[in-house]
Design an enzyme around this catalytic site. Structure first.
Site, PDB file in Angstrom:
ATOM      1  NE  ARG A 195      17.135  -5.531  59.877  1.00 45.62           N
ATOM      2  CZ  ARG A 195      16.707  -6.675  59.372  1.00 45.62           C
ATOM      3  NH1 ARG A 195      17.501  -7.412  58.617  1.00 45.62           N
ATOM      4  NH2 ARG A 195      15.474  -7.114  59.615  1.00 45.62           N
ATOM      5  NE  ARG A 235      24.872  -7.179  53.230  1.00 39.60           N
ATOM      6  CZ  ARG A 235      24.339  -8.266  53.782  1.00 39.60           C
ATOM      7  NH1 ARG A 235      23.850  -8.205  55.008  1.00 39.60           N
ATOM      8  NH2 ARG A 235      24.301  -9.407  53.122  1.00 39.60           N
ATOM      9  CD  GLU A 237      17.372 -13.375  53.998  1.00 36.83           C
ATOM     10  OE1 GLU A 237      16.574 -12.876  54.809  1.00 36.83           O
ATOM     11  OE2 GLU A 237      18.590 -13.517  54.223  1.00 36.83           O
ATOM     12  NE  ARG A 262      18.147  -7.889  50.774  1.00 36.52           N
ATOM     13  CZ  ARG A 262      19.098  -8.730  51.189  1.00 36.52           C
ATOM     14  NH1 ARG A 262      18.934 -10.039  51.027  1.00 36.52           N
ATOM     15  NH2 ARG A 262      20.205  -8.283  51.751  1.00 36.52           N
ATOM     16  CB  SER A 308      14.067 -14.603  56.921  1.00 34.64           C
ATOM     17  OG  SER A 308      14.609 -15.595  57.754  1.00 34.64           O
TER      18      SER A 308
END
Length: 422
Positions: free
Chosen positions: A260, A275, A347, A389, A350
């Site tokens: 990403r 991130r 988070e 994560r 999801s």
């Protein structure tokens, strides 16, 4: 993608759903184009009918030696009119499709109103936050002190938002991915897949990553895309298919590298691994009959929660509000893990139900019974979990005062019995 017939049936409700996401109404414009297109189609069909009749009349006159000049002139005018009408129908259809492709999915009625993450709702919380006799460190402090998390070398190789892991932490990340795959494959009924991380435009469009999120993905010089998540190839594997209803539900899982660009993330989480441009994630995807999708959403979320529970990582389930629900989702549950070093919930998974939104874009259907009409499937996707994560969560929750990391019991078989990273 949206069904224009549903918009025709209740344009007010369509615009109300967009308003919940903070968007302006579009139904008037779409319906105007739709009506103009349908009128043009009717005119085109009338002229095509006349053209066929004219051809027969000209043929009859030619066989009998009659004068066909007037009819042939009319035929020339008809052909010109039909070409213009075809162009008009195509233009209006493209305008409608282009606008529809930019509109997010309609929200489930249970999604709460709210502009952003501040309005998300805590559904439940699990686990006990660890209490330390010392001030807990953040993951990057722990990793750098161990000499096993190297951002400087990664920056030399690739720039910012990359990391090099060494030794025990590299092995721990690998162990987490394998543990998740084994759990989903053996206990949760997902079929393990190995999928490409380079996909074409159709796969990205069908899974609602194009055109809206083009700036958040990396594209190769030959026009392919590095996947932002294995959701793309897993879901797109049924694109264009009519699946036998007996084969549903289809549950798939894969561990893949994800890429990403993190466009718009400037200044956010610049320290550490939270991130990154490149990371690993275990993805779960379900292809399901429409009447089963709500139950499947709960089932999928529980599968993700089971990973955290087996690792004994405290977490909470969040129901995302309208303003925080993703573009393709009708409803989303986020799982947030407790990070003692940050003293915050972050988070880690999801899980979304997209209903038939993706299926319409990629024309994925199923046939419930032999001879029955095909209908669109429902698709769901969820992180089970984001591996990097989860590594962060393990490091911060299992840290010791001397800077070492205790290896969770369930991961020790994947670590050759290693109980501590020091």
């Amino acid at each position: 993608m949206h069904d224009i017939r549903a918009l025709r049936a209740d344009p007010t409700a369509f615009d109300a759903d967009l308003a919940r996401r903070g968007m302006a109404p579009v139904s008037a414009q779409l319906l105007a184009w739709d009506e103009e297109k349908r009128q043009a189609q009717t005119q085109l069909q009338d002229k095509q009918t006349r053209s066929k009749t004219l051809a027969r009349e000209i043929g009859t006159l030619k066989r009998t030696g009659g004068d066909t000049a007037g009819l042939e002139a009319e035929g020339t005018c008809l052909r010109m009119d039909m070409e213009g009408l075809k162009e008009k129908v195509d233009t209006l259809g493209n305008q409608t499709t282009t606008l529809l492709a930019t509109l997010p999915n309609r929200l489930d009625a249970t999604v709460p109103d709210g502009p952003d993450e501040s309005a998300n709702v805590v559904v439940h919380t699990w686990g006990t936050q660890p209490v330390f006799a010392f001030t807990p460190k953040q993951h990057f402090e722990l990793g750098e002190a161990l000499g096993q998390m190297d951002f400087a070398t990664a920056a030399k190789l690739s720039g910012s938002r990359f990391v090099v892991l060494r030794g025990g932490l590299a092995r721990l990340e690998r162990a987490l991915g394998q543990f998740m795959l084994d759990l989903h494959g053996t206990e949760h009924g997902y079929v393990e897949m190995q999928v490409p991380v380079l996909v074409n435009d159709d796969a990205m469009y069908g899974t609602d990553k194009l055109p809206k999120f083009a700036d958040q993905s990396f594209r190769t010089e030959d026009g392919r895309w590095l996947v932002p998540t294995a959701e793309v190839p897993l879901t797109a594997s049924v694109a264009g298919d009519i699946v036998d209803g007996a084969a549903l539900p289809m549950r798939m899982t894969a561990l893949s590298q994800c890429f990403r660009s993190e466009a718009g993330a400037s200044g956010r989480d610049v320290r550490g691994m939270l991130r990154q441009h490149q990371f690993e994630k275990v993805e779960m995807v379900s292809v399901i009959a429409p009447e089963e999708s709500d139950a499947e959403h709960e089932r999928m979320t529980r599968c993700a929660e089971a990973v955290l529970e087996k690792l004994n990582i405290p977490y909470r389930r969040m129901l995302l509000c309208a303003g925080d629900t993703g573009f393709g989702a009708a409803k989303t549950f986020d799982l947030e893990a407790w990070l003692p070093g940050q003293d915050a919930w972050r988070e880690i998974s999801s899980c979304s139900n997209t209903r038939d939104f993706q299926a319409r874009r990629m024309n994925a259907r199923y046939r419930a019974q032999a001879g029955g009409n095909p209908a669109f499937v429902h698709t769901l996707n969820g992180s089970g979990l984001a591996v990097g994560r989860t590594l962060i969560a393990v490091m911060e929750n299992y840290q010791n005062e001397d800077g070492s990391i205790t290896v969770p019991e369930v991961l020790r078989p994947y670590m050759g019995g290693l109980a501590r990273i020091a």
